[in-house]
Design a protein around this motif. Structure first.
Motif, PDB file in Angstrom:
ATOM      1  N   MET A   1       4.979   7.393   5.246  1.00 19.68           N
ATOM      2  CA  MET A   1       5.611   8.372   5.626  1.00 19.68           C
ATOM      3  C   MET A   1       5.072   9.732   4.826  1.00 19.68           C
ATOM      4  O   MET A   1       4.505   9.508   3.859  1.00 19.68           O
ATOM      5  N   ARG A   2       5.227  10.797   5.566  1.00 23.24           N
ATOM      6  CA  ARG A   2       4.617  12.100   4.948  1.00 23.24           C
ATOM      7  C   ARG A   2       5.256  12.546   3.635  1.00 23.24           C
ATOM      8  O   ARG A   2       4.865  13.258   2.813  1.00 23.24           O
ATOM      9  N   ALA A   3       6.844  12.188   3.931  1.00 17.63           N
ATOM     10  CA  ALA A   3       7.610  12.617   2.969  1.00 17.63           C
ATOM     11  C   ALA A   3       7.310  11.996   1.540  1.00 17.63           C
ATOM     12  O   ALA A   3       6.575  10.912   1.488  1.00 17.63           O
ATOM     13  N   SER A   4       7.637  12.588   0.340  1.00 24.49           N
ATOM     14  CA  SER A   4       7.396  12.128  -0.853  1.00 24.49           C
ATOM     15  C   SER A   4       8.570  11.511  -1.373  1.00 24.49           C
ATOM     16  O   SER A   4       9.567  11.715  -1.099  1.00 24.49           O
TER      17      SER A   4
ATOM     18  N   GLY B   1       0.771  -1.258   0.063  1.00 28.65           N
ATOM     19  CA  GLY B   1      -0.100  -0.083  -0.033  1.00 28.65           C
ATOM     20  C   GLY B   1       0.769   1.318  -0.080  1.00 28.65           C
ATOM     21  O   GLY B   1       2.152   1.154  -0.556  1.00 28.65           O
ATOM     22  N   VAL B   2       0.235   2.545   0.444  1.00 31.62           N
ATOM     23  CA  VAL B   2       0.972   3.643   0.500  1.00 31.62           C
ATOM     24  C   VAL B   2       2.026   3.621   1.328  1.00 31.62           C
ATOM     25  O   VAL B   2       1.800   3.125   2.561  1.00 31.62           O
ATOM     26  N   VAL B   3       3.338   4.085   0.984  1.00 28.61           N
ATOM     27  CA  VAL B   3       4.492   4.199   1.640  1.00 28.61           C
ATOM     28  C   VAL B   3       4.905   5.707   1.781  1.00 28.61           C
ATOM     29  O   VAL B   3       5.852   6.119   2.726  1.00 28.61           O
ATOM     30  N   ASN B   4       4.581   6.364   0.748  1.00 28.66           N
ATOM     31  CA  ASN B   4       5.243   7.806   0.639  1.00 28.66           C
ATOM     32  C   ASN B   4       3.915   8.607   0.116  1.00 28.66           C
ATOM     33  O   ASN B   4       3.191   8.264  -0.772  1.00 28.66           O
ATOM     34  N   CYS B   5       3.630   9.807   0.522  1.00 26.94           N
ATOM     35  CA  CYS B   5       2.506  10.759   0.084  1.00 26.94           C
ATOM     36  C   CYS B   5       2.694  11.336  -1.089  1.00 26.94           C
ATOM     37  O   CYS B   5       3.926  11.344  -1.631  1.00 26.94           O
ATOM     38  N   ALA B   6       1.764  11.856  -1.747  1.00 21.78           N
ATOM     39  CA  ALA B   6       1.602  12.585  -3.070  1.00 21.78           C
ATOM     40  C   ALA B   6       2.027  13.998  -2.443  1.00 21.78           C
ATOM     41  O   ALA B   6       1.492  14.273  -1.702  1.00 21.78           O
ATOM     42  N   SER B   7       2.683  14.861  -3.318  1.00 21.78           N
ATOM     43  CA  SER B   7       2.885  16.122  -2.840  1.00 21.78           C
ATOM     44  C   SER B   7       3.264  17.111  -4.397  1.00 21.78           C
ATOM     45  O   SER B   7       3.754  16.501  -5.412  1.00 21.78           O
TER      46      SER B   7
END
Length: 382
Positions: free
Chosen positions: A325-328, A175-181
């Motif tokens: 993580m919040r980081a992209s 699943g999601v491991v890093n955010c889109a930004s």
């Protein structure tokens, strides 16, 4: 499957050489040449250069039918003055490898050494040395390059070192491991005036005063929510640095962040609508543009399963802590083309954080990262 002591010594020395000669995003010409030169003795069957800028792809082909498995590292550095004090510190003022991409590159070069000695039994391995990860345009440029079709992968894998996690432990989950930004730049234009008669102009000052708190207020939910979104104001400028002119021009920069790509479209629309409304209230023209666009990095379950098997077989401890993580991370775009997964390799609990001026990649991660990748490659391709 294993590196020799000589390999580790030479890979460490090469990593430190790269560390001394950092090149920031979209300027990695000499780094790319270093990669091609270092891999020459391994005899890749094909080398593509200039992919998406200064990207390099080295192909090790079995000559037999089978999947294509891509392993990716980044080659760009950061515009940060290094303060680590190590002997191999950056020799380029204001630029340094404060994210560890030099170490990731050495890990991929370690795979090249092993594949040069023994090709996979079927299919092929592609070592992708990608430019411009830090600015978000590197992976997109590689994938958009017409020659990417020559190396189109079935699976794509990557890693990133992670300070704060015990040394050699892995963080991995589907699943999601890093955010889109993405960065939004809002430009407001009015009319300058003499500072003694501000009423004769149109100042963006009231609009900026509204935008600064209103943009972060667009954020929604907590990070645990799938619909999480976040806006961080990062920069603002207005007028000239003088006392005699009431301003007529301003910019506000902010980073938009979401867990899902679909949610990003909604956040972009909300930010633009907010800027348009506030600008109209204050008789200003407005336009928005976007920079450093990162899609969400989403680990495919099938790809994660292959990494988990390799971790088990190599005896590497792992957990799902600290993810997502919040980081992209721009590796996410490879997931639009292949079953992809990224894992995070602990750099030590006392290692300085990424992007800190005193950070330095721990060389002892080179054999750990490379054995995980190599085990994954051998399991898939023999």
């Amino acid at each position: 499957m294993t590196l020799t002591n000589r390999d580790i010594i030479e890979l460490t020395a090469w990593r430190r050489k790269l560390h001394q000669r950092p090149e920031i995003s979209n300027e990695e010409e000499q780094t790319a040449k270093e990669v091609v030169s270092f891999l020459a003795d391994t005899g890749p069957d094909k080398v593509l250069t200039g992919l998406g800028g200064h990207g390099v792809a080295a192909v090790y082909d079995s000559g037999q039918a089978g999947p294509t498995v891509l392993f990716r590292s980044e080659i760009d550095a950061l515009p940060i003055e290094e303060l680590s004090g190590v002997e191999h510190a950056s020799q380029v003022p204001g630029k340094s490898h404060m994210c560890g991409h030099d170490g990731h590159t050495a890990i991929l070069a370690a795979l090249g050494r092993q594949l040069g000695r023994e090709r996979p039994a079927r299919g092929r391995v592609v070592l992708m040395f990608q430019p411009a990860e830090e600015t978000g345009n590197g992976a997109a440029g590689v994938v958009a390059d017409p020659r990417f079709g020559e190396i189109a992968p079935d699976f794509a894998f990557s890693l990133h070192n992670l300070p704060g996690v015990p040394f050699g432990e892995v963080r991995l989950k589907p699943g999601v491991v890093n955010c889109a930004s993405r960065g939004i730049r809002i430009v407001l234009e009015g009319k300058t005036a003499h500072s003694s008669m501000p009423e004769t102009g149109v100042s963006p000052m009231p609009a900026i005063s509204q935008l600064m708190p209103a943009l972060p207020a667009l954020g929604r939910g907590t990070f645990a929510d799938d619909d999480f979104s976040m806006v961080t104001v990062t920069h603002a400028t207005m007028g000239e640095a003088v006392f005699g002119i009431a301003p007529g021009y301003a910019e506000v920069w902010a980073t938009l962040r979401t867990r899902r790509d679909e949610r990003m479209a909604e956040l972009v629309a909300a930010a633009e609508a907010l800027a348009t409304r506030i600008a109209a209230e204050h008789r200003l023209s407005v336009h928005c543009d976007y920079h450093e666009i990162f899609v969400a990095s989403v680990n495919a379950p099938d790809a994660v399963e292959h990494l988990n098997r390799a971790l088990d077989e190599e005896g590497v401890p792992r957990s799902e802590e600290a993810l997502p993580m919040r980081a992209s991370e721009d590796f996410g775009i490879f997931g639009h083309k292949a079953k992809s997964a990224m894992f995070f390799l602990g750099a030590g609990e006392r290692t300085p954080s990424l992007h800190n001026p005193d950070y330095d990649f721990p060389d002892d991660l080179i054999p750990i990262g490379s054995k995980i990748f190599m085990r994954t490659a051998r399991n898939l391709l023999g």
